[in-house]
Write an enzyme that holds these catalytic residues in place. Structure first.
Site, PDB file in Angstrom:
ATOM      1  N   HIS A  24       0.856  -1.197   0.000  1.00  0.00           N
ATOM      2  CA  HIS A  24       0.000   0.000   0.000  1.00  0.00           C
ATOM      3  C   HIS A  24       0.884   1.237   0.000  1.00  0.00           C
ATOM      4  O   HIS A  24       1.332   1.704   1.045  1.00  0.00           O
ATOM      5  CB  HIS A  24      -0.916  -0.014   1.228  1.00  0.00           C
ATOM      6  CG  HIS A  24      -2.037   0.976   1.157  1.00  0.00           C
ATOM      7  ND1 HIS A  24      -3.359   0.615   1.253  1.00  0.00           N
ATOM      8  CD2 HIS A  24      -2.042   2.319   0.985  1.00  0.00           C
ATOM      9  CE1 HIS A  24      -4.127   1.683   1.158  1.00  0.00           C
ATOM     10  NE2 HIS A  24      -3.334   2.744   0.994  1.00  0.00           N
ATOM     11  N   HIS A  26       1.153   4.998  -2.401  1.00  0.00           N
ATOM     12  CA  HIS A  26       0.584   5.816  -3.478  1.00  0.00           C
ATOM     13  C   HIS A  26       1.694   6.536  -4.235  1.00  0.00           C
ATOM     14  O   HIS A  26       2.517   7.223  -3.620  1.00  0.00           O
ATOM     15  CB  HIS A  26      -0.393   6.839  -2.902  1.00  0.00           C
ATOM     16  CG  HIS A  26      -1.649   6.240  -2.363  1.00  0.00           C
ATOM     17  ND1 HIS A  26      -2.806   6.141  -3.112  1.00  0.00           N
ATOM     18  CD2 HIS A  26      -1.933   5.693  -1.160  1.00  0.00           C
ATOM     19  CE1 HIS A  26      -3.762   5.575  -2.373  1.00  0.00           C
ATOM     20  NE2 HIS A  26      -3.248   5.275  -1.187  1.00  0.00           N
ATOM     21  N   GLY A 186      -9.944   7.556  -1.805  1.00  0.00           N
ATOM     22  CA  GLY A 186     -10.550   8.862  -1.595  1.00  0.00           C
ATOM     23  C   GLY A 186     -11.339   8.877  -0.304  1.00  0.00           C
ATOM     24  O   GLY A 186     -11.387   7.896   0.427  1.00  0.00           O
ATOM     25  N   HIS A 213      -9.959   0.643  -0.262  1.00  0.00           N
ATOM     26  CA  HIS A 213      -9.740   1.489   0.908  1.00  0.00           C
ATOM     27  C   HIS A 213     -11.002   1.429   1.765  1.00  0.00           C
ATOM     28  O   HIS A 213     -12.074   1.865   1.344  1.00  0.00           O
ATOM     29  CB  HIS A 213      -9.504   2.935   0.479  1.00  0.00           C
ATOM     30  CG  HIS A 213      -8.097   3.249   0.096  1.00  0.00           C
ATOM     31  ND1 HIS A 213      -7.539   2.809  -1.086  1.00  0.00           N
ATOM     32  CD2 HIS A 213      -7.131   3.978   0.732  1.00  0.00           C
ATOM     33  CE1 HIS A 213      -6.289   3.266  -1.163  1.00  0.00           C
ATOM     34  NE2 HIS A 213      -6.020   3.974  -0.073  1.00  0.00           N
ATOM     35  N   GLU A 216     -10.703   3.114   7.244  1.00  0.00           N
ATOM     36  CA  GLU A 216      -9.661   4.065   7.620  1.00  0.00           C
ATOM     37  C   GLU A 216     -10.298   5.219   8.396  1.00  0.00           C
ATOM     38  O   GLU A 216      -9.925   5.494   9.532  1.00  0.00           O
ATOM     39  CB  GLU A 216      -8.941   4.594   6.379  1.00  0.00           C
ATOM     40  CG  GLU A 216      -7.856   5.607   6.688  1.00  0.00           C
ATOM     41  CD  GLU A 216      -7.217   6.185   5.434  1.00  0.00           C
ATOM     42  OE1 GLU A 216      -6.143   6.795   5.565  1.00  0.00           O
ATOM     43  OE2 GLU A 216      -7.784   6.039   4.330  1.00  0.00           O
TER      44      GLU A 216
END
Length: 375
Positions: A24, A26, A186, A213, A216
């Site tokens: 994970h 970005h 997002g 995702h 979180e």
């Protein structure tokens, strides 16, 4: 767990040598500050909040330390703005591979949202091709420097947009060229994963893996939807699965055992099915998913034998690396080399490459690497 008998000291130098697996990370959250400045100058982007690399790095870190996922995501405005040409994308991808290899990462799945890189006229396919070309250049440069790394890509759809099916098709179209899966990312609140069921159904119909995702910022309902309605293969973060676990009164989150813990239906399902948790300790604190590293449920989940993995999320915003995440967990929870080996094997088992590739890296790279450290 908690093997502290290693012959190698747990210091930054030894940690860099330890083989690591990153699931994970970005691409637009891992730029070198100097590269952001260079690319901004090249494309005439004049909105950066600082004009030197040190100040810019500090701004990203401090701005990300807001405790809000929404505010955290706002920092990406600047990195995405300078990643709109094929040359810029290739450079960022090349440097990403070099930086990860230099930190001892031997396998990485780096994700990004192609739909965010179209303002200069690139097509979705051209965006992905540029990133894959950059990864290949970075892998070659790392090899020249004596480092071996396998770079793979996840393409991400933004959950507030309406292009997820198109991005899923992109993932399948490039599945034999370096793209190994699909993701949505997002702000979670107001944008549940079930809004993108057609994309997930397309991935399943094509026997292609995906992660989501979830858990979180929004909590347990997001995890429930991701696994029960969408059928995710992994959970991006998934930290709020702790909300479905009842610990005995007075439990110390740094304890070595959590006997008597009671798991709810969601938590049991995640553990029973060995659904990997892509935990990102430093980032989880920055976005407010947890209050502090001391409050992070990583140790609880690890001791209860969930399939936990260690990840960076956004190396620029969190001023982090895999080695830094490891040392943070060591300092807080007392983990040793044997623990880090298990977390690394967990991650490699959970990777989206084929079984034979996963097994080869575990048997030929990861286990021998930790054998030297553990002694």
């Amino acid at each position: 767990m908690n093997d502290l008998r290693a012959v190698a000291p747990l210091d930054p130098g030894a940690l860099r040598l330890a083989p690591k697996v990153l699931l994970h990370d970005h691409l637009d959250g891992g730029l070198r500050p100097a590269t952001v400045l260079d690319l901004a100058h090249e494309v005439g982007y004049g909105d950066l909040p600082a004009d030197d690399a040190e100040s810019l790095a500090r701004w990203f870190r401090e701005s990300a330390d807001s405790g809000s996922l929404v505010r955290y995501l706002e920092t990406f405005t600047h990195t995405v703005a300078v990643m709109q040409t094929a040359a810029a994308l290739a450079r960022v991808a090349r440097e990403c591979a070099e930086d990860l290899a230099d930190d001892g990462v031997v396998y990485a799945e780096v994700r990004f949202a192609p739909e965010q890189h179209l303002t200069a006229g690139l097509s979705l396919d051209e965006v992905v091709e540029a990133v894959l070309d950059g990864f290949a250049e970075g892998v070659a440069a790392a090899a020249d420097a004596g480092r071996t790394i396998v770079m793979r890509c996840l393409v991400t759809a933004m959950r507030h947009a309406a292009r997820s099916r198109e991005i899923a098709e992109l993932a399948v179209r490039f599945r034999h060229r370096g793209v190994v899966g699909f993701d949505i990312a997002g702000a979670e609140a107001g944008y549940p994963p079930s809004r993108h069921l057609d994309a997930f159904e397309y991935m399943r119909a094509n026997n292609a893996p995906f992660t989501i995702h979830a858990g979180e910022a929004f909590g347990l309902p997001s995890i429930h939807e991701a696994i029960s309605f969408c059928g995710t293969d992994r959970l991006g973060h998934g930290v709020r699965v702790i909300d479905d676990i009842s610990l005995p009164a007075g439990s110390d989150l740094a304890a070595h055992t959590f006997a008597g813990a009671e798991l709810g239906d969601v938590a049991n399902y995640v553990r029973d099915k060995r659904i990997p948790l892509e935990l990102c300790p430093s980032s989880n604190v920055q976005t407010g998913a947890v209050a502090s590293i001391a409050d992070h449920p990583f140790n609880v989940l690890a001791r209860l034998r969930f399939r936990v993995t260690v990840n960076t999320d956004n190396r620029l915003m969190s001023d982090t690396s895999m080695s830094k995440e490891f040392i943070t967990l060591h300092d807080q929870f007392g983990y040793g080399w044997a623990d880090f080996e298990r977390f690394t094997v967990n991650a490699m088992k959970s990777a989206f490459v084929h079984f034979d590739e996963r097994l080869a890296l575990i048997d030929d790279v990861i286990k021998p690497g930790y054998a030297v450290l553990i002694g």
